[in-house]
Write an enzyme that holds these catalytic residues in place. Sequence first.
Site, PDB file in Angstrom:
ATOM      1  N   GLU A  71     -54.662 -47.274 -11.323  1.00  0.00           N
ATOM      2  CA  GLU A  71     -55.626 -46.207 -11.275  1.00  0.00           C
ATOM      3  C   GLU A  71     -57.423 -46.725 -11.026  1.00  0.00           C
ATOM      4  O   GLU A  71     -57.739 -45.465 -11.214  1.00  0.00           O
ATOM      5  CB  GLU A  71     -54.867 -44.990 -11.735  1.00  0.00           C
ATOM      6  CG  GLU A  71     -54.856 -44.077 -12.145  1.00  0.00           C
ATOM      7  CD  GLU A  71     -54.468 -43.239 -10.687  1.00  0.00           C
ATOM      8  OE1 GLU A  71     -54.842 -41.636 -10.202  1.00  0.00           O
ATOM      9  OE2 GLU A  71     -53.082 -43.486  -9.857  1.00  0.00           O
ATOM     10  N   ARG A  99     -45.379 -60.896  -9.096  1.00  0.00           N
ATOM     11  CA  ARG A  99     -45.462 -62.326 -10.312  1.00  0.00           C
ATOM     12  C   ARG A  99     -45.901 -61.802 -11.402  1.00  0.00           C
ATOM     13  O   ARG A  99     -46.619 -60.577 -11.711  1.00  0.00           O
ATOM     14  CB  ARG A  99     -47.217 -62.752  -9.623  1.00  0.00           C
ATOM     15  CG  ARG A  99     -46.735 -64.255 -10.618  1.00  0.00           C
ATOM     16  CD  ARG A  99     -47.662 -65.256 -10.198  1.00  0.00           C
ATOM     17  NE  ARG A  99     -47.395 -65.475  -8.871  1.00  0.00           N
ATOM     18  CZ  ARG A  99     -47.139 -66.559  -8.263  1.00  0.00           C
ATOM     19  NH1 ARG A  99     -46.747 -67.210  -9.016  1.00  0.00           N
ATOM     20  NH2 ARG A  99     -47.078 -67.464  -7.463  1.00  0.00           N
TER      21      ARG A  99
END
Length: 153
Positions: A71, A99
């Site tokens: 963001e 991951r």
Amino acid sequence: MASDAERALTLEDGADPAEVNAFLNKGFGEALGLEFTELTADWVRAQWKVTPALYQPWGIMHGGVHCAVIESVASIAASLWLGDRGHVVGVNNNTDFLRASREGVLHAEATPIHRGRTQQLWVVTITDDQDRLTARGQVRLQNITETSALGNK
């Protein structure tokens, strides 16, 4: 004459990266430890170090950190592109976690998918030091030209 915000949002023309990062990392960005390394109207790159302060209870970095970085980086990129025409606000953030991370430095890169009159769409990829994809997000942002209306009822 450029405002402080306009001067702070560029690493070009000999701007001091430390000053730019100090401006961009007020508040939550500072808590994340983001360091912006490249800033243009067409892409933004940042990095941060994975630390225990960013862990969830099971000893890996909290997924919310990825969301917040995605963001933040997309918002800065969209703001640079919009320039003095207004401000941007995120209206949707979709993040995929690929991951887990326990240590090291992670790198985020934002690139545009769409930049229009009222909205923008940016994709952000996060990679580790071995250039492995750890997360990917997409942020839709609203271009706000009447900035005085932000945060008011």
